[in-house]
Design a protein around this motif. Structure first.
Motif, PDB file in Angstrom:
ATOM      1  N   GLN A   1      -9.212  -2.123  -0.382  1.00  0.00           N
ATOM      2  CA  GLN A   1      -9.820  -0.769  -0.178  1.00  0.00           C
ATOM      3  C   GLN A   1      -9.141   0.488  -0.694  1.00  0.00           C
ATOM      4  O   GLN A   1      -8.270   1.542  -1.861  1.00  0.00           O
ATOM      5  CB  GLN A   1     -11.136  -0.342  -0.077  1.00  0.00           C
ATOM      6  CG  GLN A   1     -11.422   0.824   0.035  1.00  0.00           C
ATOM      7  CD  GLN A   1     -12.842   1.225   1.275  1.00  0.00           C
ATOM      8  OE1 GLN A   1     -12.784   0.585   1.679  1.00  0.00           O
ATOM      9  NE2 GLN A   1     -13.399   2.581   0.673  1.00  0.00           N
ATOM     10  N   ALA A   2      -8.062   0.527   0.519  1.00  0.00           N
ATOM     11  CA  ALA A   2      -6.275   1.467   0.571  1.00  0.00           C
ATOM     12  C   ALA A   2      -5.682   1.254  -0.570  1.00  0.00           C
ATOM     13  O   ALA A   2      -5.633   2.370  -1.148  1.00  0.00           O
ATOM     14  CB  ALA A   2      -6.064   1.304   1.750  1.00  0.00           C
TER      15      ALA A   2
ATOM     16  N   THR B   1       1.295  -1.011   0.171  1.00  0.00           N
ATOM     17  CA  THR B   1      -0.284  -0.149   0.268  1.00  0.00           C
ATOM     18  C   THR B   1       1.148   1.533  -0.214  1.00  0.00           C
ATOM     19  O   THR B   1       0.515   1.717  -0.675  1.00  0.00           O
ATOM     20  CB  THR B   1      -0.598  -0.264   1.241  1.00  0.00           C
ATOM     21  OG1 THR B   1      -1.149  -1.523   1.029  1.00  0.00           O
ATOM     22  CG2 THR B   1      -2.476   1.337   0.929  1.00  0.00           C
TER      23      THR B   1
ATOM     24  N   ALA C   1      -6.405   5.048  -8.332  1.00  0.00           N
ATOM     25  CA  ALA C   1      -7.078   5.591  -8.914  1.00  0.00           C
ATOM     26  C   ALA C   1      -6.992   6.238  -8.870  1.00  0.00           C
ATOM     27  O   ALA C   1      -7.060   7.299  -9.788  1.00  0.00           O
ATOM     28  CB  ALA C   1      -9.254   5.378  -8.124  1.00  0.00           C
ATOM     29  N   GLN C   2      -6.581   6.876  -7.586  1.00  0.00           N
ATOM     30  CA  GLN C   2      -5.656   8.585  -7.751  1.00  0.00           C
ATOM     31  C   GLN C   2      -4.868   8.733  -8.713  1.00  0.00           C
ATOM     32  O   GLN C   2      -4.598   9.529  -9.108  1.00  0.00           O
ATOM     33  CB  GLN C   2      -5.118   8.698  -6.230  1.00  0.00           C
ATOM     34  CG  GLN C   2      -4.928   9.947  -5.701  1.00  0.00           C
ATOM     35  CD  GLN C   2      -3.979  10.023  -4.278  1.00  0.00           C
ATOM     36  OE1 GLN C   2      -4.361   9.217  -3.447  1.00  0.00           O
ATOM     37  NE2 GLN C   2      -3.478  10.939  -4.426  1.00  0.00           N
TER      38      GLN C   2
ATOM     39  N   GLU D   1      -6.820   0.165  -4.009  1.00  0.00           N
ATOM     40  CA  GLU D   1      -7.009   0.761  -5.054  1.00  0.00           C
ATOM     41  C   GLU D   1      -7.541   1.966  -5.128  1.00  0.00           C
ATOM     42  O   GLU D   1      -7.918   2.440  -6.304  1.00  0.00           O
ATOM     43  CB  GLU D   1      -8.923  -0.356  -5.020  1.00  0.00           C
ATOM     44  CG  GLU D   1      -8.260  -2.313  -5.327  1.00  0.00           C
ATOM     45  CD  GLU D   1      -7.429  -1.925  -6.855  1.00  0.00           C
ATOM     46  OE1 GLU D   1      -7.195  -0.925  -7.725  1.00  0.00           O
ATOM     47  OE2 GLU D   1      -6.487  -3.096  -6.486  1.00  0.00           O
ATOM     48  N   GLU D   2      -7.273   2.967  -3.851  1.00  0.00           N
ATOM     49  CA  GLU D   2      -8.102   4.021  -3.820  1.00  0.00           C
ATOM     50  C   GLU D   2      -6.762   4.856  -4.458  1.00  0.00           C
ATOM     51  O   GLU D   2      -6.549   5.818  -4.834  1.00  0.00           O
ATOM     52  CB  GLU D   2      -8.115   4.953  -2.988  1.00  0.00           C
ATOM     53  CG  GLU D   2      -9.984   4.597  -2.571  1.00  0.00           C
ATOM     54  CD  GLU D   2      -9.958   4.696  -0.550  1.00  0.00           C
ATOM     55  OE1 GLU D   2     -11.311   4.565  -0.028  1.00  0.00           O
ATOM     56  OE2 GLU D   2      -9.080   5.204  -0.112  1.00  0.00           O
ATOM     57  N   ARG D   3      -5.520   4.868  -3.917  1.00  0.00           N
ATOM     58  CA  ARG D   3      -4.222   5.266  -4.076  1.00  0.00           C
ATOM     59  C   ARG D   3      -4.083   4.728  -5.623  1.00  0.00           C
ATOM     60  O   ARG D   3      -3.993   5.313  -6.689  1.00  0.00           O
ATOM     61  CB  ARG D   3      -3.221   4.599  -3.364  1.00  0.00           C
ATOM     62  CG  ARG D   3      -3.132   4.970  -2.078  1.00  0.00           C
ATOM     63  CD  ARG D   3      -2.619   4.328  -0.977  1.00  0.00           C
ATOM     64  NE  ARG D   3      -2.021   4.548  -0.210  1.00  0.00           N
ATOM     65  CZ  ARG D   3      -3.212   4.453   1.086  1.00  0.00           C
ATOM     66  NH1 ARG D   3      -4.152   4.444   0.825  1.00  0.00           N
ATOM     67  NH2 ARG D   3      -2.839   5.495   2.123  1.00  0.00           N
TER      68      ARG D   3
END
Lengths: 237, 237
Positions: free
Chosen positions: A132-133, A80, A139-140, A135-137
């Motif tokens: 989630q954490a 992550t 996506a960012q 995949e959020e990064r």
């Protein structure tokens, strides 16, 4: 910290019975596991087995699974932060006043990250919908890359038919070169990346076959992650 | 036919004791094994296990090893003909009156061969110094490709800094795309190849990092073949 850290055994294996284990044992084991996994994944990619991580960390396999009940949880814990760095690289590239320099520098940087860490190379072409954490990064980073593309097209330096999926293709291609060349030709990937970047440059030299659809590429990335999310299936294939 | 074919057991497993097996049993088993191996390698690449080939062929593992004492021998039996076709493709490309068409058509053809057969894709980026017939055909293809390069450079359509090693790089890159996309995006590789071919076209858009040395690339290909020549080592990694 998660509740299961409280249950980790001491290194002597005597802790599960009477007195609750000292918290520092659990913390130390967790740290050793993550450090070992980082080293093993860097060298061997995400196909490396949980058993090899336990061996490298010098903990029992039961201790490893107590801290990380699935390989996916271990992978997410290890990578992550790398994904955070990946997202930050787009921010730095966007700060470059020359859109083409920003765009090409970012592509080189991401491919260099792949070259430095086979595990992260795998992560970049896989998808973990449950993490989630991470995949959020991702996506960012994706949003930042779209902006890099837009700037480079607006300046007339990037071909209009380039899409963000072409970076995914390049990352997949680079993984192929990296895993085939390894230590024998450790800089070969740089030439692949240079060929591709020169081809991305405007004006177009000719038409291209359509890129794969977003959904198809996402499906490919999701399937690739099965070596992590379903290790038994991956082994049988 | 080799001497060991004479010793193959019948499918019922009763032959090893008394009467010598009928030769047709041995031939039939050998044919089944090769057909099964061709299908398994095509789908899974050369990392597929000998056990999975025996299962697919519906013969015992002992029978498989009697016909092919090593995985390398099986791989060579399956792919020598494909390598012949690979060498012939250069002959056909050299017959094209337009040097650039011949050169680019050959590259597309070889990458299409990779896409059609994961086993052959592996073969193309591996080296088997012990398999003389196979390596002779590879050498023949290489000579033909050098001639394709020379013609395309002489006509001014191919960049002067293109080398035969760039095809090896492309084959490695294509393997990466093929194994990452699989059935989910089965045509994605065509776009990678198109990007690369447009970049190969003269005039050069800029300098490139040096290609890997011949010796380094050969060493990488030889090491890659270890999944075939030393299966146990490959499994442990």
């Amino acid at each position: 910290m998660t509740p299961r850290d409280q249950h980790a055994e001491g290194p002597g294996g005597t802790a599960d019975s009477a007195a609750p284990p000292k918290r520092s044992d659990a913390e130390r084991n967790r740290g050793r596991i993550i450090a070992a996994a980082r080293a093993i994944f860097r060298r061997d990619g995400l196909n490396a087995s949980m058993a090899s991580v336990a061996r490298e960390a010098e903990v029992g396999i039961a201790t490893l699974f107590r801290h990380f009940p699935t390989k996916e949880e271990l992978v997410v814990a290890v990578f992550t932060c790398r994904m955070e760095a990946y997202a930050q690289a787009t921010e730095e590239a966007l700060a470059d006043p020359d859109p083409w320099n920003g765009f090409t520098g970012y592509i080189r940087e991401v491919c260099a990250m792949q070259a430095a860490d086979r595990g992260f190379a795998d992560i970049l072409t896989m998808s973990f919908p449950g993490a989630q954490a991470l995949e959020e990064r991702r996506a960012q980073a994706y949003q930042g890359f779209l902006e890099l593309i837009r700037r480079a097209k607006d300046s007339g330096q990037l071909r209009e038919d380039f899409t963000s999926r072409d970076l995914v293709l390049l990352l997949m291609a680079n993984t192929g070169v990296l895993s085939a060349t390894g230590d024998a030709a450790p800089d070969a990937w740089r030439r692949l990346v240079a060929w591709m970047i020169q081809s991305f440059q405007a004006p177009a030299r000719g038409p291209l076959p359509d890129p794969p659809e977003d959904a198809a590429l996402f499906e490919a990335m999701r399937r690739a992650s099965h070596c992590v999310t379903s290790p038994e299936t991956a082994k049988r294939r």
